[in-house]
Write an enzyme that holds these catalytic residues in place. Structure first.
Site, short mmCIF file in Angstrom:
data_model
loop_
_atom_site.label_atom_id
_atom_site.label_comp_id
_atom_site.label_asym_id
_atom_site.label_seq_id
_atom_site.Cartn_x
_atom_site.Cartn_y
_atom_site.Cartn_z
N GLU A 129 10.26 -13.54 4.97
CA GLU A 129 11.09 -14.72 4.73
C GLU A 129 10.80 -15.27 3.34
O GLU A 129 9.74 -14.96 2.76
CB GLU A 129 10.79 -15.78 5.79
CG GLU A 129 11.02 -15.22 7.18
CD GLU A 129 10.99 -16.27 8.27
OE1 GLU A 129 10.54 -17.41 8.01
OE2 GLU A 129 11.43 -15.95 9.39
N SER A 134 3.35 -11.95 3.74
CA SER A 134 2.03 -11.48 4.18
C SER A 134 1.62 -12.16 5.48
O SER A 134 1.08 -11.52 6.38
CB SER A 134 0.98 -11.78 3.11
OG SER A 134 1.32 -11.16 1.90
N ALA A 180 1.43 -16.52 16.43
CA ALA A 180 1.68 -15.08 16.57
C ALA A 180 2.21 -14.71 17.95
O ALA A 180 2.97 -13.75 18.10
CB ALA A 180 0.40 -14.31 16.28
N PRO A 242 1.52 1.04 11.66
CA PRO A 242 0.86 2.25 11.14
C PRO A 242 1.85 3.35 10.77
O PRO A 242 1.68 4.02 9.73
CB PRO A 242 -0.05 2.66 12.31
CG PRO A 242 -0.36 1.38 13.00
CD PRO A 242 0.92 0.57 12.91
N GLN A 243 2.89 3.54 11.58
CA GLN A 243 3.88 4.59 11.22
C GLN A 243 4.59 4.21 9.92
O GLN A 243 4.85 5.07 9.08
CB GLN A 243 4.89 4.79 12.36
CG GLN A 243 6.01 5.75 11.95
CD GLN A 243 6.65 6.47 13.11
OE1 GLN A 243 5.98 6.87 14.05
NE2 GLN A 243 7.95 6.66 13.04
N GLU A 244 4.92 2.92 9.79
CA GLU A 244 5.58 2.48 8.55
C GLU A 244 4.66 2.75 7.35
O GLU A 244 5.10 3.27 6.32
CB GLU A 244 5.89 0.97 8.64
CG GLU A 244 6.40 0.40 7.34
CD GLU A 244 6.93 -1.04 7.46
OE1 GLU A 244 7.05 -1.53 8.59
OE2 GLU A 244 7.23 -1.64 6.42
N ARG A 245 3.38 2.44 7.50
CA ARG A 245 2.45 2.60 6.37
C ARG A 245 2.17 4.07 6.08
O ARG A 245 1.98 4.46 4.92
CB ARG A 245 1.18 1.81 6.65
CG ARG A 245 1.49 0.34 6.57
CD ARG A 245 0.37 -0.60 6.88
NE ARG A 245 0.90 -1.96 6.77
CZ ARG A 245 0.48 -3.02 7.46
NH1 ARG A 245 -0.52 -2.88 8.30
NH2 ARG A 245 1.03 -4.19 7.30
N HIS A 340 4.64 11.33 -21.95
CA HIS A 340 5.99 11.57 -22.46
C HIS A 340 6.24 10.86 -23.79
O HIS A 340 7.33 10.99 -24.37
CB HIS A 340 7.05 11.11 -21.45
CG HIS A 340 7.38 12.12 -20.40
ND1 HIS A 340 6.58 12.35 -19.31
CD2 HIS A 340 8.42 12.99 -20.27
CE1 HIS A 340 7.11 13.30 -18.55
NE2 HIS A 340 8.22 13.70 -19.12
N GLU A 369 -3.62 -5.97 -1.04
CA GLU A 369 -4.69 -6.94 -0.73
C GLU A 369 -4.80 -7.11 0.79
O GLU A 369 -5.90 -7.18 1.34
CB GLU A 369 -4.39 -8.30 -1.39
CG GLU A 369 -4.48 -8.29 -2.91
CD GLU A 369 -3.30 -7.58 -3.57
OE1 GLU A 369 -2.18 -7.60 -3.00
OE2 GLU A 369 -3.49 -6.98 -4.64
C1 LIG Z 1 12.00 -3.95 -2.75
C2 LIG Z 1 11.43 -4.59 -1.53
C3 LIG Z 1 11.85 -4.18 -0.27
C4 LIG Z 1 11.36 -4.80 0.88
N1 LIG Z 1 11.85 -4.45 2.11
C5 LIG Z 1 11.53 -5.20 3.19
C6 LIG Z 1 12.19 -4.99 4.45
O1 LIG Z 1 13.03 -4.09 4.61
N2 LIG Z 1 11.87 -5.81 5.49
C7 LIG Z 1 10.94 -6.82 5.36
O2 LIG Z 1 10.72 -7.53 6.33
N3 LIG Z 1 10.30 -7.02 4.19
C8 LIG Z 1 10.58 -6.26 3.11
N4 LIG Z 1 9.96 -6.48 1.90
C9 LIG Z 1 9.00 -7.57 1.80
C10 LIG Z 1 7.56 -7.16 1.58
O3 LIG Z 1 7.01 -6.57 2.73
C11 LIG Z 1 6.81 -8.42 1.11
O4 LIG Z 1 7.24 -8.70 -0.20
C12 LIG Z 1 5.31 -8.29 1.20
O5 LIG Z 1 4.87 -8.22 2.52
C13 LIG Z 1 4.59 -9.46 0.51
O6 LIG Z 1 5.09 -10.70 0.96
P1 LIG Z 1 5.55 -11.80 -0.12
O7 LIG Z 1 6.46 -11.16 -1.09
O8 LIG Z 1 6.05 -12.99 0.61
O9 LIG Z 1 4.23 -12.17 -0.90
P2 LIG Z 1 3.13 -13.27 -0.43
O10 LIG Z 1 2.84 -13.10 1.00
O11 LIG Z 1 3.59 -14.61 -0.93
O12 LIG Z 1 1.87 -12.81 -1.30
C14 LIG Z 1 1.76 -13.10 -2.70
C15 LIG Z 1 0.47 -12.49 -3.21
O13 LIG Z 1 -0.63 -13.07 -2.51
C16 LIG Z 1 -1.42 -12.05 -1.93
N5 LIG Z 1 -1.97 -12.48 -0.66
C17 LIG Z 1 -1.32 -13.04 0.40
N6 LIG Z 1 -2.17 -13.24 1.41
C18 LIG Z 1 -3.38 -12.80 1.00
C19 LIG Z 1 -4.67 -12.71 1.60
N7 LIG Z 1 -4.90 -13.11 2.85
N8 LIG Z 1 -5.69 -12.20 0.87
C20 LIG Z 1 -5.48 -11.77 -0.41
N9 LIG Z 1 -4.30 -11.82 -1.02
C21 LIG Z 1 -3.26 -12.31 -0.33
C22 LIG Z 1 -0.49 -10.86 -1.74
O14 LIG Z 1 -1.21 -9.66 -1.68
C23 LIG Z 1 0.38 -10.97 -2.98
O15 LIG Z 1 -0.29 -10.37 -4.06
C24 LIG Z 1 10.39 -5.83 0.75
C25 LIG Z 1 9.94 -6.21 -0.53
C26 LIG Z 1 10.45 -5.62 -1.65
C27 LIG Z 1 9.97 -6.10 -2.99
#
Ligand SMILES: Cc1cc2nc3c(=O)[nH]c(=O)nc-3n(C[C@H](O)[C@H](O)[C@H](O)COP(=O)(O)OP(=O)(O)OC[C@H]3O[C@@H](n4cnc5c(N)ncnc54)[C@H](O)[C@@H]3O)c2cc1C
Length: 381
Positions: A129, A134, A180, A242-245, A340, A369
């Site tokens: 959202e 995260s 959760a 896990p499958q996604e990752r 390159h 992270e």
């Molecule tokens: C091109 C693209 C495609 C995507 N496709 C999908 C999709 O199909 N479906 C979907 O649901 N999502 C999708 N995502 C979302 C993606 O999974 C999220 O961007 C990702 O999980 C990070 O969430 P956020 O962007 O809100 O960053 P945030 O959660 O705001 O995190 C910002 C930074 O803080 C760090 N951080 C956060 N919490 C911690 C912690 N506890 N400890 C240390 N560091 C932390 C993060 O590592 C990051 O560096 C997509 C993203 C992109 C860019």
């Protein structure tokens, strides 16, 4: 080093995937980038080729290989072309598929799976959202019971296939007080009133995929649209992550290995100071280093694929595979750009696009992270 995980059937499948991609997909790659999406003909073509239903039972139109190695082969071949194909196909065929097969009722399977396999029902998954990705347990989209309906309000962002999806697996809060344990998954038909999507997001890389914001304004669904159990959505998502990752890891490595192979060929051709640039000791050692790191990583990923095929891949090993391969991919591609020279910075060169396309792999599917947080917790820290 010879890889031992695939047999003749997997290699025959690999050939058929490659032949399909060369024939029907590679000629249109520029068009995909211009239109910022994969056309529906691509999906229908992939469906006809039997690429979308590897996890789906035959009675619903799939081929249910029952062997994750076929998914892995498909992912590898898509990743050799570019990052977008394994991302978009992966979301549909590898990431959404288990939800629709393992958590659905017979009625839902009949409703959704035939179109899923044929490419006529394109899917996406909406977890992230605008307020955060995260901290999945903190998501804010709500689904409130109203008579026979559930009324969904909220928004999702960065959703792969989001602009053209027909069906979205949406995570929404059904019990506000439970965090959760108060999240439920819904299968949302994107033709419903109150559902809308924003523009195709303008990304740094992977221009071929239609990543979008999704909006839910009093979208009415019913109990028949719940995927899995009420309030168990978080656990369901954790089950399939896990499958996604692993799919991401296979992609990262195959993509890096392919561009490295192409870069080695370039280093043999390109001359400076009267010799090929690959012959300078610095570059020779660098390439030796990169090739070694890719091959050693392949051994770990192959072990993960075997483990997952047996149903034994742990979330922690998947987290290790995800962060390590995305880090390696980005390091390899950065060196490939450097090798390159100026051409590496030109968009018309595959290496430049690959470098941009790869940046996101350290962010999505759970940032690196977050992967290290999971691993650290498992170690007892
Ligand atoms: C091109 C693209 C495609 C995507 N496709 C999908 C999709 O199909 N479906 C979907 O649901 N999502 C999708 N995502 C979302 C993606 O999974 C999220 O961007 C990702 O999980 C990070 O969430 P956020 O962007 O809100 O960053 P945030 O959660 O705001 O995190 C910002 C930074 O803080 C760090 N951080 C956060 N919490 C911690 C912690 N506890 N400890 C240390 N560091 C932390 C993060 O590592 C990051 O560096 C997509 C993203 C992109 C860019």
């Amino acid at each position: 080093m010879k890889r031992e995980i695939y047999d003749e059937d997997h290699e025959a499948f690999r050939s058929s995937v490659r032949e399909f991609l060369d024939r029907e997909v590679v000629p249109d790659l520029e068009q995909h980038a211009e239109e910022k999406s994969l056309p529906r003909e691509f999906w229908v073509g992939a469906g006809k080729q039997g690429l979308l239903g590897l996890e789906i039972p035959e009675q619903y139109g799939g081929t249910e290989a029952g062997d994750y190695r076929f998914n892995a082969v498909l992912t590898e071949e898509l990743a050799k072309v570019n990052m977008t194909l394994p991302s978009c196909v992966g979301i549909h065929a590898d990431i959404v598929a288990p939800y629709l097969v393992h958590l659905t009722t017979e009625e839902q399977r009949q409703r959704w799976l035939p179109g899923f396999c044929s490419g006529e029902t394109l899917t996406a998954i909406g977890m992230t959202e605008p307020s955060g990705g995260s901290d999945l347990a903190g998501l804010k989209t709500t689904a409130v019971k109203d008579g026979d309906s559930w009324v969904i309000n909220g928004s999702k962002t960065f959703i792969t296939n989001g602009y053209s999806a027909d069906l979205v697996v949406v995570a929404a809060r059904t019990s506000p007080e439970k965090k959760a344990k108060g999240i439920t998954l819904f299968g949302v038909d994107t033709a419903l009133d109150g559902y809308s999507r924003g523009r195709k997001l303008d990304k740094v890389g992977q221009p071929e995929s239609d990543t979008a914001e999704l909006f839910f304004e009093d979208v009415r669904v019913s109990d028949e649209d719940i995927i899995g159990e009420l309030d168990q959505g978080f656990i369901h998502m954790m089950t399939f992550l896990p499958q996604e990752r692993l799919g991401c890891s296979i992609t990262n490595l195959a993509h890096a290995a392919q561009i490295l192979t192409e870069t080695i060929a370039y280093c043999k051709e390109r001359k400076a100071f009267g010799q090929s640039i690959g012959q300078f000791q610095h570059n020779k050692f660098l390439i030796a280093d990169l090739v070694t790191r890719v091959e050693v990583t392949q051994a770990f990923i192959d072990q993960c694929v075997i483990a997952h095929t047996k149903g034994e891949l742990t979330p922690i090993d998947a987290a290790k595979a995800k962060w390590w391969t995305s880090q390696l991919q980005n390091e390899v591609l950065d060196h490939c750009v450097q090798l390159h020279g100026g051409y590496g910075f030109m968009n018309e060169y595959r290496v430049a696009r690959a470098w941009r396309d790869a940046r996101v792999t350290k962010i999505w599917a759970g940032s690196n992270e977050i992967m290290k947080e999971l691993i650290g917790r498992d170690i007892g820290l």
